[in-house]
Design an enzyme around this catalytic site. Sequence first.
Site, PDB file in Angstrom:
ATOM      1  N   ASP A  13       0.809  -1.208   0.000  1.00 47.78           N
ATOM      2  CA  ASP A  13       0.000   0.000   0.000  1.00 47.78           C
ATOM      3  C   ASP A  13       0.855   1.276   0.000  1.00 47.78           C
ATOM      4  O   ASP A  13       0.587   2.227  -0.729  1.00 47.78           O
ATOM      5  CB  ASP A  13      -0.837  -0.076   1.291  1.00 47.78           C
ATOM      6  CG  ASP A  13      -2.049   0.770   1.201  1.00 47.78           C
ATOM      7  OD1 ASP A  13      -2.838   0.537   0.269  1.00 47.78           O
ATOM      8  OD2 ASP A  13      -2.198   1.674   2.047  1.00 47.78           O
ATOM      9  N   ARG A  43       6.801 -10.380  -4.065  1.00 45.79           N
ATOM     10  CA  ARG A  43       6.740 -11.840  -4.233  1.00 45.79           C
ATOM     11  C   ARG A  43       5.932 -12.253  -5.459  1.00 45.79           C
ATOM     12  O   ARG A  43       6.063 -13.331  -5.986  1.00 45.79           O
ATOM     13  CB  ARG A  43       6.085 -12.443  -2.990  1.00 45.79           C
ATOM     14  CG  ARG A  43       7.070 -13.230  -2.162  1.00 45.79           C
ATOM     15  CD  ARG A  43       6.398 -13.922  -1.042  1.00 45.79           C
ATOM     16  NE  ARG A  43       5.306 -13.110  -0.493  1.00 45.79           N
ATOM     17  CZ  ARG A  43       4.634 -13.417   0.599  1.00 45.79           C
ATOM     18  NH1 ARG A  43       4.926 -14.514   1.254  1.00 45.79           N
ATOM     19  NH2 ARG A  43       3.669 -12.670   1.054  1.00 45.79           N
ATOM     20  N   GLU A 208      -9.158  10.735  10.749  1.00 46.10           N
ATOM     21  CA  GLU A 208      -9.214  10.204   9.384  1.00 46.10           C
ATOM     22  C   GLU A 208     -10.602   9.659   9.099  1.00 46.10           C
ATOM     23  O   GLU A 208     -11.231   9.072   9.982  1.00 46.10           O
ATOM     24  CB  GLU A 208      -8.216   9.060   9.229  1.00 46.10           C
ATOM     25  CG  GLU A 208      -6.776   9.484   9.368  1.00 46.10           C
ATOM     26  CD  GLU A 208      -5.852   8.300   9.170  1.00 46.10           C
ATOM     27  OE1 GLU A 208      -5.342   8.153   8.068  1.00 46.10           O
ATOM     28  OE2 GLU A 208      -5.674   7.515  10.119  1.00 46.10           O
ATOM     29  N   ASP A 227       0.475   3.251  15.877  1.00 42.64           N
ATOM     30  CA  ASP A 227       0.414   3.647  14.467  1.00 42.64           C
ATOM     31  C   ASP A 227       0.515   5.167  14.313  1.00 42.64           C
ATOM     32  O   ASP A 227       1.131   5.658  13.375  1.00 42.64           O
ATOM     33  CB  ASP A 227      -0.907   3.146  13.856  1.00 42.64           C
ATOM     34  CG  ASP A 227      -0.996   3.418  12.362  1.00 42.64           C
ATOM     35  OD1 ASP A 227      -0.045   3.060  11.650  1.00 42.64           O
ATOM     36  OD2 ASP A 227      -2.009   3.983  11.914  1.00 42.64           O
ATOM     37  N   HIS A 232       3.781  10.054  14.757  1.00 42.67           N
ATOM     38  CA  HIS A 232       3.330  11.307  14.146  1.00 42.67           C
ATOM     39  C   HIS A 232       2.882  12.359  15.178  1.00 42.67           C
ATOM     40  O   HIS A 232       3.284  13.505  15.128  1.00 42.67           O
ATOM     41  CB  HIS A 232       2.151  11.057  13.200  1.00 42.67           C
ATOM     42  CG  HIS A 232       2.445  10.055  12.127  1.00 42.67           C
ATOM     43  ND1 HIS A 232       3.672   9.921  11.543  1.00 42.67           N
ATOM     44  CD2 HIS A 232       1.647   9.135  11.511  1.00 42.67           C
ATOM     45  CE1 HIS A 232       3.619   8.975  10.608  1.00 42.67           C
ATOM     46  NE2 HIS A 232       2.408   8.477  10.584  1.00 42.67           N
TER      47      HIS A 232
END
Length: 460
Positions: A13, A43, A208, A227, A232
């Site tokens: 991603d 892969r 988000e 995360d 951040h």
Amino acid sequence: MNSSITIFGGTGDLTYRKLMPALYNLFARGLLNGNDLICAIGRKDYKQEDYHKLITKWIEEFARLEVKEEVLQAFLTHVHYLKMDLSKKEEYSILQTFYQDRHYDNTIVYYAVAPSFFEVITDGLSQVTNLSKPKIVLEKPFGESLEQAFYLNEKLEAQFGKDAIYRIDHYLGKEMIRNILTIRQTNYLIANMWSKEHIQCVHISAAERVGVGSRGSYYEQAGALKDMVQNHLLQILTIVALDNPDAELAQQQKEVLEHLRVIDASNVKDSVVLGQYEGYRLEEEVDPTSNVETYAALKVHIDHKRWKGVPFYICTGKRCSHPGIEVVVTFKRMKKEVAPNVLIIKIQPTEGVDLQLNVRHPQEELGLKQVWMEYCQNCEDIFRLNTPEAYERMLWACLNNDASWFSKWDQIALSWKYVDGIKEAYKQEQLPVKSYPVDSSGPSTSELTNDQEDHQWRIA
Ligand code: BG6
């Protein structure tokens, strides 16, 4: 100078959404050399044309600059897809062979994969002798725990050298996050008001609209705390709160992290709220009984003389109703009945600065009026098109050996410790991970404040 950028996670991603569009932008700006190479490792058994077709779609959707057919075709000639399984040591001979007759003076290896693969890639690379003095770019989260992060860091530094490690936090590449420092450095009005004597509270939020999408298995290990908060949001916090904006950035940021008041069993209940959006457990590769948080709100104190007593509210959530990243600084009131001045630094999607002032209402009997002075930077085409996107800026910095806006190891270790402590305390106190509806402002966070002055919650 010829450069090569080797990307582990070439079908992930991050590569599709961020790295390829950013590299396209650099190419379109004429910043990549005619002989530069981008080698994407994956892969899957793609032919070059298939991989090119695939990334074209993402570049067209996400590149900042207009995608022109001839520029795109020229860019694609630099992109090579290499099939290998990064988790198998014996397959690193494929990489060795690939670089056999290719020579680059400037070599970047990008670990665009989950941290569980960092070690195997590092071991694998020890067998690849054709990459000259590579710079290693590491995506967050760095490791899966503080202990493992220490171990990995030693290993990486021993193998590649301390200065070769670039720990990326792409938030540090965002235009308005860099602007926070400039605003502090160049405005007398703000510089001299930046302390506990004048500031009531600060809110830092990143909401988000999207959920975890196809990243369920990674997210199950990370959750919002690792995360978003550990990297951040704490990075933004350190820039807002650092003591001397003119001194060395990394050292100043580290000092803020050293002064964070520990959140443990004694104060976690009043300092942290975790939540999970409804339907998260039905996402791909998510445990149907998962308790992982997709939302985190924290009340943070910085025990430093500049900030003693000022709460910093940090908040992040997925599938929230009003997406955006911003810093809201609420100043103290002149008088009880007068509204406070508020400074909003808008980071995303709007980039700009707003300031609220009090003026006399033109109809005298109505008393005061609050007015906003607003500046929207990315509303102007010229700035929107000419301002590099975060990954573009960070990749360019790395190509030019500029590590100044990359995270340093000691910052990472301190933020790991802080966040690990929070996770531990939350669990120990058996506090709930509250469910919240999709497209809402997240769960109630009333535990964190009963102070009416701290009213400027942007998400909650
Ligand atoms: C990443 C997180 O680091 O940042 C994602 O892993 C998050 O979960 C993303 O969605 C947000 O980045 P941006 O630049 O879109 O705000």
